[in-house]
Write a protein that holds these residues in place. Structure first.
Motif: not given
Length: 140
Positions: A116-124
């Motif tokens: 999860l620490g490698s996630v750079t972006d979140l799209v909802l």
């Protein structure tokens, strides 16, 4: 996760009976679909405006129970270059919801080798609880 380990990410670990994810390579972009589990919903929620007898007959024809069905919950992880994009955040894990087969995203991301620490972006995609709940509860 990187494209170089895509085939490994889609394979079940030794403690998994079946994989809860699958990967697709699109050019240089890695797309990984991960199951957050299933949400049991009352049969009346499916085609609620349909004639109840027709809905019951259709469910029977599909070999599904008439009183409830399992709604699949999935999220997508997209890896491209230095970006790791999480599309939706799953239901989250809230023991007060009493949904033992849902809210599995964190452990399934870990099983797929996604930190999860490698996630750079979140799209909802939208604001239903099964898409944003993972943002509202503590990580287990």
């Amino acid at each position: 996760m990187s494209p170089s380990n895509a085939s490994h990410a889609a394979r079940p670990r030794s403690d998994e009976l079946v994989p809860s994810r699958y990967a697709v390579q699109v050019g240089e972009i890695e797309v990984l679909v991960i199951s957050d589990g299933v949400l049991p919903l009352p049969g009346e929620m499916l085609a609620h405006n349909a004639d109840p007898a027709a809905r019951k007959a259709w469910l029977k024809d599909m070999f599904l129970p008439p009183d409830a069905f399992d709604w699949a919950l999935n999220v997508v992880v997209v890896s491209s270059g230095s970006q790791t994009i999480l599309v939706d955040a799953g239901l989250g894990f809230d023991p007060n919801l009493h949904l033992p087969r849902a809210g599995q995203l964190n452990k399934r991301l870990e099983a797929a080798g996604v930190d999860l620490g490698s996630v750079t972006d979140l799209v909802l995609t939208h604001m239903h609880m099964d898409h944003v709940g993972g943002l509202l509860v503590d990580v287990v």
